[in-house]
Structures are given as C-alpha cells and as structure tokens.
Write a protein that holds these residues in place. Sequence first.
Motif, PDB file in Angstrom:
ATOM      1  N   VAL A 271      20.957  20.197  39.339  1.00  0.00           N
ATOM      2  CA  VAL A 271      22.289  19.762  39.754  1.00  0.00           C
ATOM      3  C   VAL A 271      23.342  20.785  39.331  1.00  0.00           C
ATOM      4  CG1 VAL A 271      23.060  18.381  37.752  1.00  0.00           C
ATOM      5  CG2 VAL A 271      23.630  17.648  40.059  1.00  0.00           C
ATOM      6  N   LYS A 272      23.120  21.463  38.199  1.00  0.00           N
ATOM      7  CA  LYS A 272      24.042  22.532  37.800  1.00  0.00           C
ATOM      8  C   LYS A 272      23.983  23.690  38.793  1.00  0.00           C
ATOM      9  CE  LYS A 272      24.330  21.665  32.815  1.00  0.00           C
ATOM     10  NZ  LYS A 272      24.015  22.176  31.458  1.00  0.00           N
ATOM     11  N   LYS A 273      22.793  23.944  39.315  1.00  0.00           N
ATOM     12  CA  LYS A 273      22.640  24.995  40.317  1.00  0.00           C
ATOM     13  C   LYS A 273      23.403  24.644  41.589  1.00  0.00           C
ATOM     14  CE  LYS A 273      19.140  27.665  42.840  1.00  0.00           C
ATOM     15  NZ  LYS A 273      17.693  27.823  43.140  1.00  0.00           N
ATOM     16  N   LEU A 274      23.363  23.367  41.988  1.00  0.00           N
ATOM     17  CA  LEU A 274      24.095  22.936  43.183  1.00  0.00           C
ATOM     18  C   LEU A 274      25.602  23.129  43.002  1.00  0.00           C
ATOM     19  CD1 LEU A 274      22.271  19.638  44.280  1.00  0.00           C
ATOM     20  CD2 LEU A 274      22.089  21.905  45.311  1.00  0.00           C
ATOM     21  N   ILE A 275      26.084  22.888  41.777  1.00  0.00           N
ATOM     22  CA  ILE A 275      27.514  23.090  41.502  1.00  0.00           C
ATOM     23  C   ILE A 275      27.853  24.578  41.576  1.00  0.00           C
ATOM     24  CG2 ILE A 275      29.326  22.896  39.753  1.00  0.00           C
ATOM     25  CD1 ILE A 275      27.991  20.327  38.784  1.00  0.00           C
TER      26      ILE A 275
END
Length: 351
Positions: free
Chosen positions: A293-297
């Motif tokens: 999810v950090k990668k998506l951000i």
Amino acid sequence: MAKSLNLSPSPSTPTLSFSSSSKYSTLLKTPTTLSFPLSRHHSHSHSLTVRSSSSSATTTATPTSATSSNQFRVDILSESLPYIQKFRGKTVVVKYGGAAMKQPELKASVVSDLVLLSCVGLRPVLVHGGGPEINHWLKLLNIEPLFHEGLRVTDAKTMEIVSMVLVGKVNKDLVSLINKAGATAVGLSGMDGRLLMAKPTHNSAKLGFVGEVARVDPTILQPLVNNGHIPVIASVAADELGQSYNINADTVAGEVAAALGAEKLILLTDVAGILENKDDPGSLVREIDIKGVKKLIEEKKVGGGMIPKVNCCVASLSQGVRTASIIDGRVQHSLLHEIMSEEGIGTMITG
C-alpha cells in the motif's frame, strides 16, 4: 400435470428450477422473479429463483414451505460458523461515517449488523464523526463552514457546535438506535474517563481547535466490551488544560483499535476500497500488505482523501492490530459481508 426438477450445472450461478403445466400458472398471473441465495462459498453464488409468466406455464420453485424456509436459514447459519468461531471474543473497531450515516436504510443496516455481531460473541466498538450534521447546524446558526486542505477550520464558536452535535446529538441518537435493536450501547466522548488525550495539530494556526490523539487510555472501555456492551465514541477530546478539540474520526478509530489490541479495524467509506486504477471500479484491490500500500501511494495510485484513511490503517497495524479494512458503507450489511465471508467486500490491509 407435468413437472420437472433441474439443477443448473453452471458453477457461477446455479439455480434450482421447477416447471409446472398448470398449478403455478394460476397462482402467478404476472411475470415474476424472486431470488434467494442458497449458499455462498468464496466467490460462487447460488440462488433459488422463481419465474412466472401469464403466457407461459414455466415456473421455478420458491422456498414456500416451512421445511424449505427453515433449511434455508440453517444453511446460512451453518456457513457462518467458521467466521463466528474466528472472531468470537475478539474486538472489532468500526469507524462510522459517510453515506451510511446520512441514509436511514444504511444507518439501520449498520446498527443491525453491530447488534448481530455482538449477539454472536464479537466485541464491536463504534467510533463516529458527523460532518454533515455539523454543517447542518452551523447553517441553521448562520455560521459558514470553512475548510483548509480538507480539514474543518474550527474556531471557538464552531468547536462549541461540534461538541454539541457530536456528543449531544449524533452520539445519543446512535446509542438509542442500538439499544432499540436489542443490544446495550454506551455513549462516550474522548473526554469521558480520559479515554482520549488531545493535542493541537502542527497546523493549528490555520485550523484552530483541530486536534490529534496524544494518547489513549482504554481503562473505561475494557469493562464495557468485556460485559458485552457496545461503546459508541464521538471523536471529540480535550487536552491537558481542558480545551476541547475536534479530531478526525478515522484517526480516533485507529488509535482506539491499537489501544484495545483489536483483531480488526474497519473504516466505512463512500468508495469500494482501494482501487489500483482510480478510474476503473473493477480494479479493486482485495488484499494488500503495508509494503504494497505504501508503494501504491508512492506511485500516486492512492491519493486525495484516501491517503489519510490508508495511513490510519497502517498506523494501527504497526501497533498490533491484526487487519484493517476499507469498505463501502453505501452497500447494505457491508459489515457482515466483510466479517462473515471469505472474500470480504472491500480492501483488507495486513501487517
């Protein structure tokens, strides 16, 4: 009279069909379709369908008999057993807001879900905001709502209205509805029992009395959840000097979940969940970990109002909450769907 019984071989939507040459054509004068789920396992959906037409004598059976109806209920309960066992005795913190708070049928759905979960042994805790209700009362008092970067600008007069609406009206309305539905709810704000200690945000010069959670003391909550009560928490708290602050309800829910060692945090929102492509509703991410999810951000696939919700989930997971889910509160009984099914209904973030 000729009859036929057929179970469709389709794995996606099997139906139980019953054909009659005379009897049901007299009972059902107009074209009719009724569907009932027979059972649900993973993504497979089963339904029992009735179709009738005045020009055709073909009808599909419906569970009209007491035996069929009772078996239908038994099947549903038996398939819920693994999920009841998994979550029984576990704390689930739900943040309530958005469309689910504004539409009466969705509000009734959330309340009934909470009561059912409590009845089967889960320990639900409800945290709420109340933005639309606050705006309504500000306008009645001729006070124009102001926002800065998506956050409500809260001066002293606005803070007084916020406390009045969230603690005195929205909170007590929810408590009353839950009690009426058969459970026992207890209304609280962050000030009660020093449940929440607030501090001003770093941007307090522009936002006024908008706060953050400095710490949580769950002492007052433990005996309530242990005795089967449902705490209903308004997202208002005070600092060490007694000054009240309006705090984002997502943040409060995440911090309360962490303090209670909750099994699950659920945020009811007005979106389906996290979308890999914000323009494609079919790109819903069903499950993702913190790294993903950090990668998506970073890739800007998650933005806007979803970022603080995701950050809230990540913060709670880093403090010991097992899973956090962002689900669509516009869907009736979405809470039950998320907890009592394998696939869930939104995006589940894992630690």
